[in-house]
Design a protein around this motif. Structure first.
Motif, short mmCIF file in Angstrom:
data_model
loop_
_atom_site.label_atom_id
_atom_site.label_comp_id
_atom_site.label_asym_id
_atom_site.label_seq_id
_atom_site.Cartn_x
_atom_site.Cartn_y
_atom_site.Cartn_z
N ILE A 142 0.84 -1.21 0.00
CA ILE A 142 0.00 0.00 0.00
C ILE A 142 0.87 1.26 0.00
N THR A 143 1.87 1.26 0.82
CA THR A 143 2.75 2.43 0.92
C THR A 143 3.46 2.72 -0.40
N CYS A 144 3.98 1.65 -1.00
CA CYS A 144 4.75 1.83 -2.25
C CYS A 144 3.85 2.16 -3.44
N VAL A 145 2.58 1.80 -3.33
CA VAL A 145 1.64 2.15 -4.40
C VAL A 145 1.17 3.60 -4.23
N MET A 146 0.92 3.98 -2.97
CA MET A 146 0.41 5.32 -2.70
C MET A 146 1.51 6.38 -2.80
N ILE A 147 2.72 6.06 -2.40
CA ILE A 147 3.84 7.01 -2.44
C ILE A 147 4.80 6.56 -3.52
N THR A 148 5.05 7.44 -4.44
CA THR A 148 5.91 7.06 -5.56
C THR A 148 7.36 6.89 -5.13
N PRO A 149 7.98 5.77 -5.52
CA PRO A 149 9.41 5.57 -5.17
C PRO A 149 10.30 6.58 -5.86
N GLY A 150 9.83 7.19 -6.92
CA GLY A 150 10.61 8.22 -7.61
C GLY A 150 11.54 7.65 -8.66
N THR A 151 11.83 8.51 -9.63
CA THR A 151 12.75 8.17 -10.69
C THR A 151 13.73 9.30 -10.89
N SER A 152 14.88 8.93 -11.27
CA SER A 152 15.93 9.95 -11.45
C SER A 152 15.82 10.66 -12.79
N GLN A 153 14.99 10.14 -13.67
CA GLN A 153 14.85 10.70 -15.01
C GLN A 153 14.23 12.11 -14.91
N GLY A 154 14.91 13.10 -15.56
CA GLY A 154 14.42 14.47 -15.57
C GLY A 154 14.83 15.24 -14.34
N THR A 155 15.67 14.63 -13.47
CA THR A 155 16.14 15.31 -12.26
C THR A 155 17.66 15.36 -12.27
#
Length: 611
Positions: free
Chosen positions: A431-444
């Motif tokens: 639930i946590t990993c679905v609700m909160i995005t783990p994030g991606t380094s692309q575009g950062t």
């Protein structure tokens, strides 16, 4: 792998925590994410708290049609006894109805199950001790469609009735056999008395044989003495017989001389008489001649008498010889008789000795047998003296199962708690990993590894908070916990490891990672032995069992909560920590290579408007 900028990692962490409290909606969602997993565990544990102790609300129908029977002069109605027992049984909500009501109620789902007690139940049970026993039957109806668990529960109720009937049958059989023990005891007592009496008579007979043997031995001594006297007399007779034989020979010779002399005298007398007439002679000569004639005649008579005496003497000598020979034979026979008497005496003594030994052994054996039978009769007497009511209760339940619980647990809810607590932690991670995005380094400006380690801290903190809520709920609910410090540590560790594992998969693989997390959840529900023993599961799950993280997590929580066995706890701890470490290393490597591909994959899904 390029050099990691830890400042970027700290920057990401600060951003995430600031964002968590910048918006009330975000805060509420995060709180919900923290609480939801604990509710999943606690509600399921509460629902399973004592399911098998609440079956008294489950309706179970009974239709008693038993007409009863007679057993050894006593009226028997097993159906009524079953009804009486069930009325005192609170395991189910027993409904006593007619046969038609039972059949219709089970069919329509009004009753989960029912048992019909047939008319001939008691009759068939009573026939068990007869020459033509008949099997007793009960009709058990169960509505399988109504509820899968209810049918298993009603099987327990049916088994209760079934066990009651079987116990009654065993009770009847054993009571009948118990009645026969009395007859056997009387027979053994009587037999023991007869054997003892026979042993006494045999001993008395042996004493008489011994006494008779003594008399035979004494008589043999007399026979031997008499035989010696007979032998001595026979010897004297033989000596007299020899003398008689010698005298008889002399008599025979004298008799022959006498006969010859008598013959000469008789001839001389005849000559005198023919030549001289005494009457013509003078008186003195006349008397002389007449005297010679008389002397000649008398000598003839004497010669005849002497001859007869000689003949008699010869006969006497012959008879004396025969007597002597007979006496000798008598003496020999007496010796033989004496010898035979000695042998007889010896045989009688041997017979007496053998009789004494035989009677001694036989009487001893009889006394021993009598004692054994008497002991058996006494043993049976102690058994047959038991009150039949008490004995019937014993036969109804002859064996008591003394249940000794190792790591006793007061309720079923506490027993299943390790599974649901661990399961809720995995669900919380998803639930946590679905609700909160783990994030991606692309575009950062951040590198994939920096993004991975920067974001993981928020997820670890969320897992710890989720574990804290779950632990608090466990104490509030009253779950049994054997070792509180170890339980708290184990629960937090499991929650953190699971969060790292799920976060790593999703962070590295994006949407594919979410699917993998759900698949792992499904597999671990059945493949970790949390509720059902893994040994009864299919081979597929048994193969997966040692490779699933929840297998070791359940072991940690179970040992800490219900009673620790360090040889179980420590290996599971090592494996679970190793899984966490390996996951971090592998996930960082994968994210470095697959972060761009995962971003592209997610964008394509968003373009569809479905994701």
């Amino acid at each position: 792998m390029s050099k990691i900028n830890f400042g970027n990692i700290v920057e990401i962490i600060k951003h995430d925590f600031k964002a968590s409290f910048s918006n009330p909606i975000v805060t509420i969602v995060l709180i919900a994410i923290i609480i939801l997993p604990s509710l999943y565990a606690l509600l399921n544990i509460q629902a399973c708290w004592n399911p098998y102790e609440n079956t008294n609300e489950v309706e179970f129908a009974i239709a008693n049609l038993d007409n009863g029977s007679t057993f050894e002069g006593t009226y028997l109605n097993v159906g009524n006894e079953i009804v009486k027992d069930l009325k005192n049984n609170t395991k189910f909500d027993w409904k006593f109805v007619t046969e038609d009501e039972l059949r219709k109620g089970v069919h329509d789902g009004d009753y989960y199950a029912g048992i019909i007690i047939p008319k001939n139940l008691s009759e068939n049970i009573a026939s068990i001790t007869s020459d033509n026993p008949k099997q007793a039957e009960l009709e058990y109806l169960v509505n399988i469609k109504s509820n899968p668990v209810a049918t298993k529960l009603t099987d327990t109720g049916a088994n209760t009735v079934y066990t009651t009937v079987n116990a009654k049958i065993v009770q009847i059989i054993n009571l009948a056999a118990y009645g026969k023990l009395g007859d056997l005891k009387d027979g053994l007592s009587s037999g023991a008395g007869q054997l003892y009496s026979g042993g006494s008579q045999l001993s008395a007979g042996a004493a008489k044989i011994s006494s008779g043997a003594g008399q035979v031995s004494s008589g043999v001594s007399d026979v031997q003495n008499g035989a010696s006297q007979v032998q001595s007399g026979a010897n004297q007779v033989q000596q007299g017989s020899s003398a008689i034989n010698n005298g008889a020979s002399d008599v025979k010779q004298g008799s022959a001389s006498i006969k010859q002399s008598a013959s000469d005298l008789e001839k001389g007398s005849q000559q005198i008489q023919s030549q001289v007439d005494p009457s013509t002679l003078p008186e003195p000569m006349k008397q002389y001649v007449e005297g010679n004639i008389k002397l000649a005649n008398g000598s003839g008579e004497l010669a005849k008498g002497s001859s007869q005496l000689a003949d008699g003497s010869v006969k006497l000598a012959d008879s004396s010889s025969k007597l002597a020979n007979g006496a000798s034979n008598v003496a020999g026979g007496a010796n033989q008789v004496a010898g035979g008497s000695v042998e007889l005496a010896k045989g009688s003594l041997s017979l007496a000795a053998g009789a004494q030994m035989l009677s001694g052994s036989a009487s001893q054996a009889l006394f021993s047998a009598a004692g054994a039978l008497s002991s058996s009769a006494n043993s049976l007497s102690s058994i047959t003296g038991i009150n039949e009511t008490e004995l019937g209760d014993y036969f109804y339940s002859p064996i008591k199962l003394d249940r000794q619980e190792v790591f006793s647990v007061p309720d079923y809810g506490s027993n299943v708690a390790p599974f649901y607590i661990v399961l809720s932690m995995w669900v919380g991670a998803i639930i946590t990993c679905v609700m909160i995005t783990p994030g991606t380094s692309q575009g950062t400006k951040y590198k994939p590894v920096e993004m991975y380690f920067g974001k993981v801290i928020l997820f670890v903190v969320m897992s710890m908070l989720q574990a804290a809520v779950t632990i608090s709920g466990a104490y509030i609910l009253g779950i049994y916990i054997s070792n509180s410090p170890l339980f708290i540590f184990s629960a937090i560790l499991v929650s953190v490891i699971f969060m790292i594992l799920v976060y790593s998969i999703i962070s590295a693989l994006g949407q594919v990672g979410k699917g993998i997390g759900v698949i792992l959840l499904v597999l671990q529900i059945s493949g970790t032995g949390g509720i059902y023993p893994i040994e009864i599961m299919q081979d597929f799950f048994q193969t997966l069992y040692p490779y699933l993280p929840m297998t070791y997590a359940i072991t940690l929580i179970r040992e800490a909560q219900l009673g620790v066995v360090w040889s179980n706890y420590l290996p599971a701890l090592v494996v679970l920590v190793s899984i966490g470490i390996v996951t971090i290393i592998v996930a960082a490597l994968i994210k470095q290579k697959a972060d761009k591909s995962s971003k592209y994959f997610e964008e394509r899904l968003k373009e569809s408007g479905l994701f």
